[in-house]
Write a protein that holds these residues in place. Structure first.
Motif, mmCIF file in Angstrom:
data_model
loop_
_atom_site.group_PDB
_atom_site.id
_atom_site.type_symbol
_atom_site.label_atom_id
_atom_site.label_comp_id
_atom_site.label_asym_id
_atom_site.label_seq_id
_atom_site.Cartn_x
_atom_site.Cartn_y
_atom_site.Cartn_z
ATOM 1 N N TYR A 126 0.840 -1.193 0.000
ATOM 2 C CA TYR A 126 0.000 0.000 0.000
ATOM 3 C C TYR A 126 0.880 1.250 0.000
ATOM 4 O O TYR A 126 2.029 1.230 0.460
ATOM 5 C CB TYR A 126 -0.917 0.025 1.235
ATOM 6 N N GLY A 127 0.304 2.340 -0.514
ATOM 7 C CA GLY A 127 0.941 3.629 -0.378
ATOM 8 C C GLY A 127 0.619 4.220 0.978
ATOM 9 O O GLY A 127 -0.249 3.719 1.708
ATOM 10 N N VAL A 128 1.291 5.316 1.341
ATOM 11 C CA VAL A 128 1.035 5.934 2.644
ATOM 12 C C VAL A 128 -0.373 6.508 2.721
ATOM 13 O O VAL A 128 -0.899 6.746 3.810
ATOM 14 C CB VAL A 128 2.082 7.037 2.928
ATOM 15 N N ASP A 129 -1.006 6.710 1.551
ATOM 16 C CA ASP A 129 -2.382 7.207 1.534
ATOM 17 C C ASP A 129 -3.400 6.074 1.568
ATOM 18 O O ASP A 129 -4.604 6.297 1.468
ATOM 19 C CB ASP A 129 -2.617 8.075 0.296
ATOM 20 N N GLY A 130 -2.918 4.817 1.703
ATOM 21 C CA GLY A 130 -3.805 3.672 1.783
ATOM 22 C C GLY A 130 -4.143 3.040 0.457
ATOM 23 O O GLY A 130 -4.860 2.031 0.409
ATOM 24 N N SER A 131 -3.637 3.604 -0.651
ATOM 25 C CA SER A 131 -3.955 3.051 -1.969
ATOM 26 C C SER A 131 -3.263 1.705 -2.159
ATOM 27 O O SER A 131 -2.122 1.501 -1.755
ATOM 28 C CB SER A 131 -3.517 4.027 -3.062
ATOM 29 N N ASN A 134 6.557 2.687 1.047
ATOM 30 C CA ASN A 134 5.562 1.634 0.885
ATOM 31 C C ASN A 134 5.168 1.103 2.261
ATOM 32 O O ASN A 134 6.001 1.032 3.173
ATOM 33 C CB ASN A 134 6.126 0.469 0.062
ATOM 34 N N LYS A 175 6.885 -0.211 7.180
ATOM 35 C CA LYS A 175 7.192 0.758 6.135
ATOM 36 C C LYS A 175 8.532 0.397 5.487
ATOM 37 O O LYS A 175 9.514 0.140 6.182
ATOM 38 C CB LYS A 175 7.264 2.176 6.711
#
Length: 520
Positions: free
Chosen positions: A490-495, A505, A516
């Protein structure tokens, strides 16, 4: 008190040395001369061995004061200064030594590590001691004589390396990378060959053992003479011609065709030799044997010229005295094919290797794909590389893979069609080394990679046969580590992500934990 004291002899040398001459002396300048010498020759970055320098570009001033002046008096030492020769008698001159030929600020004192003081380089006559070490001769013998006939300058009285024209630091030690004996500097009037204005312009594709992807070169035909432009790959010689002469079913190219002047960094990225050299196209019958000419066979039907000898781009004219096998460029098994532009199906890429390596915690899989490409069709005919690109296919997806700038940091933009010569800004994830291409992927789900070459002309696409390879990782998909497996990226924005990408990541594991990971 200083730990290091100059010896009395070194001090005397400095005090008695003539001042450095950096301004061009007044008089008649004879430029573009040809220098050869027996010398201590550089071997690698730090070593030396007895050898020969040939083809150094030199110059001499016949001074208004009756003296001669020689520029850069020691071979390949770029002093940018002049050695003064005083007249002795008709045609005879003497360099009274020592003379300062160079200065820098790399001197210093052992008691002051930060000191940067002026350091002088003194030209002296030197005699051998032992283990190829030298010392300055006595004051009465510290000179070097030369002869001059208005065209050629020759060093006299030094026939071997037992005595040299050498450089001494102002602390009395020998600069052991330089030293000459048997120096000759002569007037030089050679110019590169050029075709007649009415010669018929044509083109050939050139390939060789070293250059398997052909390139187009310009040519001109005048009767039986064939002129070729830009055989060398360096841009410095892109507009220089060589000449072949056809006689029936053969064509000959004489050796030692003059190409102009170059420096080493015209051919290689780094060099500590800044000297300018007269440069030639020289013939060899094989990699190490000089020849008087190259012989090409000529196919009467196709006009293809084929040579089984070796052409080298070299510094200095090759001769029995200068029989070096070193060349700045080598072309073995040259093939010259009359060029006709046409579209066709490209040759398929050739696999070199592929590998897949997991990181220490199995959070990242790096896949490397290395393969060879050639800008030719399936029959080996030239295709313009500027009209070529390749596509990569992942697993059995029928759509070509899109390389995202968000994942490949050194890409200029998102890319699907990868140009033939493309490498990224750091030559890191998209690498080019001659005909080899190396790509990196960061997805453990990749099990198969396929590459297809594409050639476009007049709005039509021609695709090669695919090159496919299976990817075998060094680990196991969904590897268990401490009883947990990776379940998502996931990205830090939850994507949600398919794999690790450049930047931060978040990796989630089957036990509910997360971590992370930064990919640079």
């Amino acid at each position: 008190m200083k730990k290091t004291l100059f010896s009395f002899c070194a001090l005397v040398l400095c005090l008695s040395a003539s001042a450095q001459l950096v301004e061009t002396p007044k008089g008649k300048l004879i430029d573009h001369m040809y220098r050869s010498s027996s010398s201590w020759v550089k071997k690698g970055w730090t070593g030396t061995e007895p050898g020969r320098y040939d083809g150094l570009v030199s110059k001499v001033v016949v001074g208004e004061d009756g003296c001669l002046y020689v520029y850069n008096p020691v071979s390949v030492f770029d002093s940018k200064s002049w050695l003064k020769l005083d007249p002795l008698s008709a045609g005879k001159y003497r360099a009274k030594l020592p003379q300062v030929i160079f200065k820098d600020n790399n001197g210093g004192d052992d008691d002051d590590e930060g000191a940067n003081t002026e350091r002088k380089f003194l030209l002296n006559r030197m005699s051998i001691k032992d283990n190829n070490q030298y010392e300055v001769v006595s004051k009465d013998n510290n000179f070097m004589d030369f002869s001059w006939d208005g065209q050629t300058l020759k060093m006299l009285g030094v026939g071997n390396k037992n005595e040299i024209l050498g450089i001494v630091y102002d602390n009395g030690s020998w600069e052991n990378r330089y030293g000459d004996w048997n120096v000759t500097i002569e007037s030089f009037e050679n110019t590169p060959v050029t075709p007649p204005a009415n010669a018929k312009p044509v083109q050939y594709t050139l390939s060789s053992k070293e250059e398997t992807s052909p390139r187009v070169i310009d040519a001109a035909i005048d009767g039986n003479d064939i002129y070729l432009k830009g055989i060398s790959k360096t841009s410095k010689l892109a507009n220089v011609w060589v000449k072949l002469t056809q006689n029936g079913n053969t064509a000959e190219m004489l050796t030692n065709q003059y190409l102009g002047t170059t420096v080493r960094t015209d051919f290689v990225r780094f060099s500590n030799d800044a000297s300018v050299y007269h440069t030639y196209a020289a013939a060899y019958s094989d990699a190490s044997t000089l020849a008087s000419k190259l012989t090409f066979s000529v196919n009467a039907e196709t006009g293809v010229l084929t040579c089984n000898n070796v052409l080298k781009i070299v510094f200095g004219k090759r001769s029995t005295e200068n029989a070096s096998v070193d060349g700045m460029e080598t072309f073995e098994s040259l093939v010259l094919t009359p060029f006709v532009k046409k579209a066709a199906k490209p040759a398929a890429p050739t696999l070199h290797y592929r590998s897949a390596v997991d990181s220490y915690d199995y959070s990242l899989t790096t896949i490397t794909l290395a393969f060879y490409v050639r800008n030719v069709d399936e029959s080996g005919n030239y295709l313009d590389p500027n009209n070529m690109y390749y596509n990569v296919y992942i697993n059995d997806n029928p759509q070509p893979f899109k390389f995202l700038k968000s994942q490949y940091y050194y890409l200029e933009k998102d890319m699907v069609d990868i140009p033939f010569y493309y490498q990224d800004k750091r030559n890191e994830d998209f690498k080019v080394a001659d005909d080899q291409r190396i790509l990196h992927f960061y997805d453990a789900h990749i099990k198969k990679l396929t590459v297809v070459m594409v050639y476009e002309q007049d709005g039509k696409k021609y695709q090669s046969e695919p090159m496919s390879t299976n990817v075998v990782t060094s680990g196991i998909d969904k590897v268990t580590t401490d009883n947990k497996v990776v379940v998502g990226y996931y990205g830090v924005d939850g994507s949600k992500r398919q794999q690790l990408e450049k930047g931060v990541n978040v990796v989630k594991y089957s036990d509910g934990s997360s971590k992370k990971i930064i990919v640079k």
